[in-house]
Design a protein around this motif. Structure first.
Motif, PDB file in Angstrom:
ATOM      1  N   PRO A   1       0.696  -1.232   0.052  1.00  0.00           N
ATOM      2  CA  PRO A   1       0.104   0.094  -0.049  1.00  0.00           C
ATOM      3  C   PRO A   1       0.888   1.157   0.112  1.00  0.00           C
ATOM      4  CG  PRO A   1      -1.040  -1.650   1.439  1.00  0.00           C
ATOM      5  CD  PRO A   1       0.306  -2.121   0.990  1.00  0.00           C
ATOM      6  N   VAL A   2       1.998   1.010   0.698  1.00  0.00           N
ATOM      7  CA  VAL A   2       2.827   2.515   0.881  1.00  0.00           C
ATOM      8  C   VAL A   2       3.535   2.728  -0.597  1.00  0.00           C
ATOM      9  CG1 VAL A   2       4.922   3.460   1.590  1.00  0.00           C
ATOM     10  CG2 VAL A   2       3.435   2.483   3.347  1.00  0.00           C
ATOM     11  N   GLU A   3       3.638   1.743  -1.176  1.00  0.00           N
ATOM     12  CA  GLU A   3       4.424   1.608  -2.568  1.00  0.00           C
ATOM     13  C   GLU A   3       3.463   2.323  -3.547  1.00  0.00           C
ATOM     14  OE1 GLU A   3       7.871  -1.482  -1.994  1.00  0.00           O
ATOM     15  OE2 GLU A   3       5.991  -2.286  -2.678  1.00  0.00           O
ATOM     16  N   LEU A   4       2.034   1.558  -3.546  1.00  0.00           N
ATOM     17  CA  LEU A   4       0.933   2.170  -4.163  1.00  0.00           C
ATOM     18  C   LEU A   4       0.873   3.711  -4.166  1.00  0.00           C
ATOM     19  CD1 LEU A   4      -1.795  -0.450  -4.024  1.00  0.00           C
ATOM     20  CD2 LEU A   4      -0.432   0.015  -5.976  1.00  0.00           C
ATOM     21  N   LEU A   5       1.147   4.263  -3.072  1.00  0.00           N
ATOM     22  CA  LEU A   5       0.950   5.707  -2.901  1.00  0.00           C
ATOM     23  C   LEU A   5       1.998   6.383  -3.522  1.00  0.00           C
ATOM     24  CD1 LEU A   5      -0.221   8.372  -1.267  1.00  0.00           C
ATOM     25  CD2 LEU A   5       1.387   7.815   0.453  1.00  0.00           C
ATOM     26  N   LEU A   6       3.228   6.028  -3.408  1.00  0.00           N
ATOM     27  CA  LEU A   6       4.414   6.443  -4.088  1.00  0.00           C
ATOM     28  C   LEU A   6       3.985   6.290  -5.843  1.00  0.00           C
ATOM     29  CD1 LEU A   6       7.403   5.210  -2.108  1.00  0.00           C
ATOM     30  CD2 LEU A   6       6.168   7.551  -2.016  1.00  0.00           C
ATOM     31  N   ALA A   7       3.651   5.003  -5.983  1.00  0.00           N
ATOM     32  CA  ALA A   7       3.097   5.058  -7.597  1.00  0.00           C
ATOM     33  C   ALA A   7       2.311   5.808  -8.079  1.00  0.00           C
ATOM     34  CB  ALA A   7       2.789   3.506  -7.785  1.00  0.00           C
ATOM     35  N   GLY A   8       1.210   6.225  -7.056  1.00  0.00           N
ATOM     36  CA  GLY A   8       0.187   7.284  -7.524  1.00  0.00           C
ATOM     37  C   GLY A   8       0.897   8.650  -7.769  1.00  0.00           C
ATOM     38  N   ILE A   9       1.750   9.015  -7.047  1.00  0.00           N
ATOM     39  CA  ILE A   9       2.316  10.332  -7.178  1.00  0.00           C
ATOM     40  C   ILE A   9       3.342  10.188  -8.560  1.00  0.00           C
ATOM     41  CG2 ILE A   9       4.313  11.822  -6.393  1.00  0.00           C
ATOM     42  CD1 ILE A   9       3.409  10.898  -3.402  1.00  0.00           C
ATOM     43  N   ALA A  10       3.913   9.163  -8.765  1.00  0.00           N
ATOM     44  CA  ALA A  10       4.686   9.087 -10.084  1.00  0.00           C
ATOM     45  C   ALA A  10       3.685   8.968 -11.142  1.00  0.00           C
ATOM     46  CB  ALA A  10       5.680   7.665 -10.017  1.00  0.00           C
ATOM     47  N   GLY A  11       2.620   8.463 -11.174  1.00  0.00           N
ATOM     48  CA  GLY A  11       1.809   8.307 -12.554  1.00  0.00           C
ATOM     49  C   GLY A  11       1.004   9.514 -12.405  1.00  0.00           C
ATOM     50  N   CYS A  12       0.775  10.448 -11.525  1.00  0.00           N
ATOM     51  CA  CYS A  12      -0.021  11.188 -11.655  1.00  0.00           C
ATOM     52  C   CYS A  12       0.862  12.532 -12.183  1.00  0.00           C
ATOM     53  CB  CYS A  12      -0.553  11.876 -10.112  1.00  0.00           C
ATOM     54  SG  CYS A  12      -1.670  13.453  -9.969  1.00  0.00           S
ATOM     55  N   THR A  13       2.136  12.529 -11.667  1.00  0.00           N
ATOM     56  CA  THR A  13       3.043  13.600 -12.437  1.00  0.00           C
ATOM     57  C   THR A  13       3.430  13.182 -13.784  1.00  0.00           C
ATOM     58  OG1 THR A  13       4.778  15.131 -12.277  1.00  0.00           O
ATOM     59  CG2 THR A  13       5.420  12.871 -11.309  1.00  0.00           C
ATOM     60  N   ALA A  14       3.654  11.906 -14.139  1.00  0.00           N
ATOM     61  CA  ALA A  14       3.803  11.366 -15.466  1.00  0.00           C
ATOM     62  C   ALA A  14       2.892  11.894 -16.478  1.00  0.00           C
ATOM     63  CB  ALA A  14       4.107   9.843 -15.201  1.00  0.00           C
ATOM     64  N   VAL A  15       1.627  11.741 -16.118  1.00  0.00           N
ATOM     65  CA  VAL A  15       0.506  12.027 -17.143  1.00  0.00           C
ATOM     66  C   VAL A  15       0.733  13.706 -17.394  1.00  0.00           C
ATOM     67  CG1 VAL A  15      -2.009  12.569 -17.101  1.00  0.00           C
ATOM     68  CG2 VAL A  15      -1.093  10.362 -16.312  1.00  0.00           C
ATOM     69  N   ASP A  16       1.103  14.527 -16.397  1.00  0.00           N
ATOM     70  CA  ASP A  16       1.072  16.047 -16.427  1.00  0.00           C
ATOM     71  C   ASP A  16       2.108  16.545 -17.499  1.00  0.00           C
ATOM     72  OD1 ASP A  16      -1.018  16.332 -14.502  1.00  0.00           O
ATOM     73  OD2 ASP A  16       0.372  16.801 -12.939  1.00  0.00           O
ATOM     74  N   VAL A  17       3.348  15.538 -17.310  1.00  0.00           N
ATOM     75  CA  VAL A  17       4.571  15.834 -17.910  1.00  0.00           C
ATOM     76  C   VAL A  17       4.413  15.150 -19.346  1.00  0.00           C
ATOM     77  CG1 VAL A  17       6.808  15.745 -18.125  1.00  0.00           C
ATOM     78  CG2 VAL A  17       5.857  16.606 -16.048  1.00  0.00           C
ATOM     79  N   ASP A  18       4.103  13.911 -19.655  1.00  0.00           N
ATOM     80  CA  ASP A  18       4.397  13.338 -20.546  1.00  0.00           C
ATOM     81  C   ASP A  18       3.242  13.895 -21.399  1.00  0.00           C
ATOM     82  OD1 ASP A  18       5.015  11.201 -22.335  1.00  0.00           O
ATOM     83  OD2 ASP A  18       3.323   9.956 -21.737  1.00  0.00           O
ATOM     84  N   THR A  19       2.120  14.031 -21.279  1.00  0.00           N
ATOM     85  CA  THR A  19       0.999  14.511 -22.066  1.00  0.00           C
ATOM     86  C   THR A  19       1.341  15.714 -23.078  1.00  0.00           C
ATOM     87  OG1 THR A  19      -0.957  13.874 -20.647  1.00  0.00           O
ATOM     88  CG2 THR A  19      -1.366  15.402 -22.264  1.00  0.00           C
ATOM     89  N   VAL A  20       2.134  16.827 -22.352  1.00  0.00           N
ATOM     90  CA  VAL A  20       2.757  18.072 -23.157  1.00  0.00           C
ATOM     91  C   VAL A  20       3.735  17.823 -23.890  1.00  0.00           C
ATOM     92  CG1 VAL A  20       3.033  20.372 -22.496  1.00  0.00           C
ATOM     93  CG2 VAL A  20       1.299  19.324 -21.151  1.00  0.00           C
ATOM     94  N   THR A  21       4.790  17.284 -23.500  1.00  0.00           N
ATOM     95  CA  THR A  21       6.028  17.061 -23.930  1.00  0.00           C
ATOM     96  C   THR A  21       5.969  16.135 -25.186  1.00  0.00           C
ATOM     97  OG1 THR A  21       6.586  15.378 -22.517  1.00  0.00           O
ATOM     98  CG2 THR A  21       7.644  17.678 -21.778  1.00  0.00           C
ATOM     99  N   THR A  22       5.128  15.219 -24.936  1.00  0.00           N
ATOM    100  CA  THR A  22       4.962  14.204 -26.259  1.00  0.00           C
ATOM    101  C   THR A  22       4.421  15.004 -27.273  1.00  0.00           C
ATOM    102  OG1 THR A  22       4.883  12.195 -24.721  1.00  0.00           O
ATOM    103  CG2 THR A  22       4.189  12.001 -26.917  1.00  0.00           C
ATOM    104  N   ARG A  23       4.001  16.143 -27.143  1.00  0.00           N
ATOM    105  CA  ARG A  23       3.200  16.771 -28.217  1.00  0.00           C
ATOM    106  C   ARG A  23       4.338  17.609 -29.101  1.00  0.00           C
ATOM    107  NH1 ARG A  23      -1.180  19.931 -24.589  1.00  0.00           N
ATOM    108  NH2 ARG A  23      -2.471  17.990 -24.233  1.00  0.00           N
ATOM    109  N   ARG A  24       5.382  17.666 -28.362  1.00  0.00           N
ATOM    110  CA  ARG A  24       6.659  18.115 -29.233  1.00  0.00           C
ATOM    111  C   ARG A  24       7.590  17.097 -29.734  1.00  0.00           C
ATOM    112  NH1 ARG A  24       3.582  21.040 -26.156  1.00  0.00           N
ATOM    113  NH2 ARG A  24       3.707  23.288 -26.405  1.00  0.00           N
ATOM    114  N   ALA A  25       7.951  16.163 -28.782  1.00  0.00           N
ATOM    115  CA  ALA A  25       8.611  14.828 -29.506  1.00  0.00           C
ATOM    116  C   ALA A  25       8.442  13.675 -28.385  1.00  0.00           C
ATOM    117  CB  ALA A  25      10.210  15.379 -29.034  1.00  0.00           C
TER     118      ALA A  25
END
Length: 144
Positions: A45-69
């Motif tokens: 469960p603790v790792e799932l919390l950390l995974a939630g942080i990683a996944g959430c910020t990944a979506v924010d960053v990946d969605t926009v940067t991938t529009r460029r490359a």
């Protein structure tokens, strides 16, 4: 499924069921699931919390940067110290490390240029999971 009502409330929900002693499956209303346990190879469960942080910020960053490359590599590591003190068990010093590489071309240059701003905005504004951890949220428990 999320449900917005006239008050603007946008509820999120998961349901955990026990599979066997110490082993559980968490499901959302859309049919997605993940298993969790403690002391096994599965994510705790603790790792799932950390995974939630990683996944959430990944979506924010990946969605926009991938529009460029399209990234050549994209990895986010989230670490924290698990402590037990006068406040009980909790995590301290959560660190998010981005390891993102883009091609050496015009699109890659554009993606690299906006990466620091996107990481900062995800941390300060967009990522619901890390923002909730940083700001704190009331958690209540009931028995039905």
């Amino acid at each position: 499924m999320t449900a917005s009502d006239s008050t603007g409330r946008d509820e999120r929900r998961v349901t955990l069921t026990r599979d066997s002693e110490g082993h559980y499956t968490v499901r959302n209303d859309r049919g997605g699931s993940v298993t969790t346990s403690s002391g096994t190879d599965e994510l705790s469960p603790v790792e799932l919390l950390l995974a939630g942080i990683a996944g959430c910020t990944a979506v924010d960053v990946d969605t926009v940067t991938t529009r460029r490359a399209e990234p050549e590599s994209f990895e986010i590591e989230v670490s924290a110290d698990k402590v037990k003190d006068e406040q009980g068990n909790h995590l301290k010093d959560i660190e998010i490390t981005f390891r993102v590489r883009f091609p050496d071309d015009e699109g890659g240059d554009k993606a690299r240029a906006i990466l620091p701003s996107l990481v900062r905005r995800s941390h300060e504004e967009f990522c619901t999971v890390s923002r909730t951890v940083m700001l704190g949220a009331d958690v209540t428990a009931t028995i039905e």
